[in-house]
Design a protein around this motif. Structure first.
Motif, PDB file in Angstrom:
ATOM      1  N   GLY A   7       0.794  -1.224   0.000  1.00 60.11           N
ATOM      2  CA  GLY A   7       0.000   0.000   0.000  1.00 60.11           C
ATOM      3  C   GLY A   7       0.826   1.273   0.000  1.00 60.11           C
ATOM      4  N   SER A   8       2.126   1.147  -0.160  1.00 58.67           N
ATOM      5  CA  SER A   8       2.984   2.330  -0.130  1.00 58.67           C
ATOM      6  C   SER A   8       2.893   3.096  -1.449  1.00 58.67           C
ATOM      7  N   ALA A   9       3.233   4.375  -1.385  1.00 62.16           N
ATOM      8  CA  ALA A   9       3.236   5.211  -2.582  1.00 62.16           C
ATOM      9  C   ALA A   9       4.287   4.728  -3.581  1.00 62.16           C
ATOM     10  N   ALA A  10       5.368   4.142  -3.074  1.00 66.02           N
ATOM     11  CA  ALA A  10       6.459   3.683  -3.950  1.00 66.02           C
ATOM     12  C   ALA A  10       6.038   2.546  -4.866  1.00 66.02           C
ATOM     13  N   THR A  11       5.047   1.771  -4.464  1.00 63.37           N
ATOM     14  CA  THR A  11       4.633   0.622  -5.279  1.00 63.37           C
ATOM     15  C   THR A  11       3.226   0.769  -5.865  1.00 63.37           C
ATOM     16  N   ALA A  12       2.587   1.905  -5.632  1.00 59.53           N
ATOM     17  CA  ALA A  12       1.197   2.101  -6.086  1.00 59.53           C
ATOM     18  C   ALA A  12       1.060   1.983  -7.599  1.00 59.53           C
ATOM     19  N   HIS A  13       2.011   2.531  -8.366  1.00 56.88           N
ATOM     20  CA  HIS A  13       1.876   2.446  -9.829  1.00 56.88           C
ATOM     21  C   HIS A  13       2.068   1.013 -10.332  1.00 56.88           C
ATOM     22  N   TRP A  14       2.845   0.202  -9.589  1.00 59.63           N
ATOM     23  CA  TRP A  14       2.978  -1.209  -9.990  1.00 59.63           C
ATOM     24  C   TRP A  14       1.680  -1.959  -9.705  1.00 59.63           C
ATOM     25  N   ARG A  15       1.010  -1.617  -8.621  1.00 65.74           N
ATOM     26  CA  ARG A  15      -0.283  -2.247  -8.321  1.00 65.74           C
ATOM     27  C   ARG A  15      -1.309  -1.878  -9.396  1.00 65.74           C
ATOM     28  N   THR A  16      -1.281  -0.635  -9.866  1.00 63.93           N
ATOM     29  CA  THR A  16      -2.185  -0.207 -10.936  1.00 63.93           C
ATOM     30  C   THR A  16      -1.919  -1.005 -12.208  1.00 63.93           C
ATOM     31  N   LEU A  17      -0.650  -1.184 -12.550  1.00 65.91           N
ATOM     32  CA  LEU A  17      -0.296  -1.983 -13.720  1.00 65.91           C
ATOM     33  C   LEU A  17      -0.728  -3.431 -13.520  1.00 65.91           C
ATOM     34  N   LEU A  18      -0.500  -3.978 -12.338  1.00 64.58           N
ATOM     35  CA  LEU A  18      -0.905  -5.350 -12.036  1.00 64.58           C
ATOM     36  C   LEU A  18      -2.419  -5.525 -12.207  1.00 64.58           C
ATOM     37  N   ASP A  19      -3.193  -4.566 -11.733  1.00 62.58           N
ATOM     38  CA  ASP A  19      -4.646  -4.640 -11.886  1.00 62.58           C
ATOM     39  C   ASP A  19      -5.041  -4.734 -13.358  1.00 62.58           C
ATOM     40  N   ARG A  20      -4.374  -3.993 -14.203  1.00 69.33           N
ATOM     41  CA  ARG A  20      -4.673  -4.043 -15.652  1.00 69.33           C
ATOM     42  C   ARG A  20      -4.310  -5.396 -16.235  1.00 69.33           C
ATOM     43  N   ILE A  21      -3.201  -5.963 -15.787  1.00 69.75           N
ATOM     44  CA  ILE A  21      -2.783  -7.277 -16.278  1.00 69.75           C
ATOM     45  C   ILE A  21      -3.776  -8.339 -15.836  1.00 69.75           C
ATOM     46  N   LEU A  22      -4.181  -8.311 -14.574  1.00 66.29           N
ATOM     47  CA  LEU A  22      -5.107  -9.299 -14.055  1.00 66.29           C
ATOM     48  C   LEU A  22      -6.488  -9.196 -14.690  1.00 66.29           C
ATOM     49  N   ALA A  23      -6.859  -8.016 -15.144  1.00 65.41           N
ATOM     50  CA  ALA A  23      -8.160  -7.807 -15.782  1.00 65.41           C
ATOM     51  C   ALA A  23      -8.174  -8.259 -17.247  1.00 65.41           C
ATOM     52  N   ALA A  24      -6.996  -8.444 -17.821  1.00 63.96           N
ATOM     53  CA  ALA A  24      -6.899  -8.800 -19.249  1.00 63.96           C
ATOM     54  C   ALA A  24      -7.272 -10.264 -19.489  1.00 63.96           C
TER      55      ALA A  24
END
Length: 95
Positions: A78-95
């Protein structure tokens, strides 16, 4: 381009694996753009400091493209340092 997201950890310790081939997935073009926009290919293998805690899920996103392979690993803390990777991961998992 083949994208693989592998995650594990958390209280249950369940391992997850999700693969997307951008050549065959309808989300392929959007995922390619998201990877480029995120700076994925220039990012270091480990994203941020590694938090302590066995209950924190950890993910690795690996991309195989044009004979090259690059991976980024991060803790889903949940840190700000990894938030953009979580956003990318969400897109991958939704594909």
């Amino acid at each position: 381009m083949k994208i693989t997201a592998t995650g594990g950890g958390g209280f249950a310790g369940i391992t997850q694996r999700h693969e997307v081939d951008t050549a065959t997935s309808p989300a392929g073009p959007d995922l390619k753009m998201a990877l480029e926009a995120s700076g994925f290919f220039a990012a270091p293998r480990a994203a941020g400091e590694e938090p302590v805690g066995a209950d924190i899920p950890r993910w690795t996103i690996t991309v195989d493209a044009d004979g090259e392979r690059h991976s980024v690993s991060f803790a889903e803390d949940g840190s700000a340092a990894t938030a953009h990777w979580r956003t990318l991961l969400d897109r991958i998992l939704a594909a």
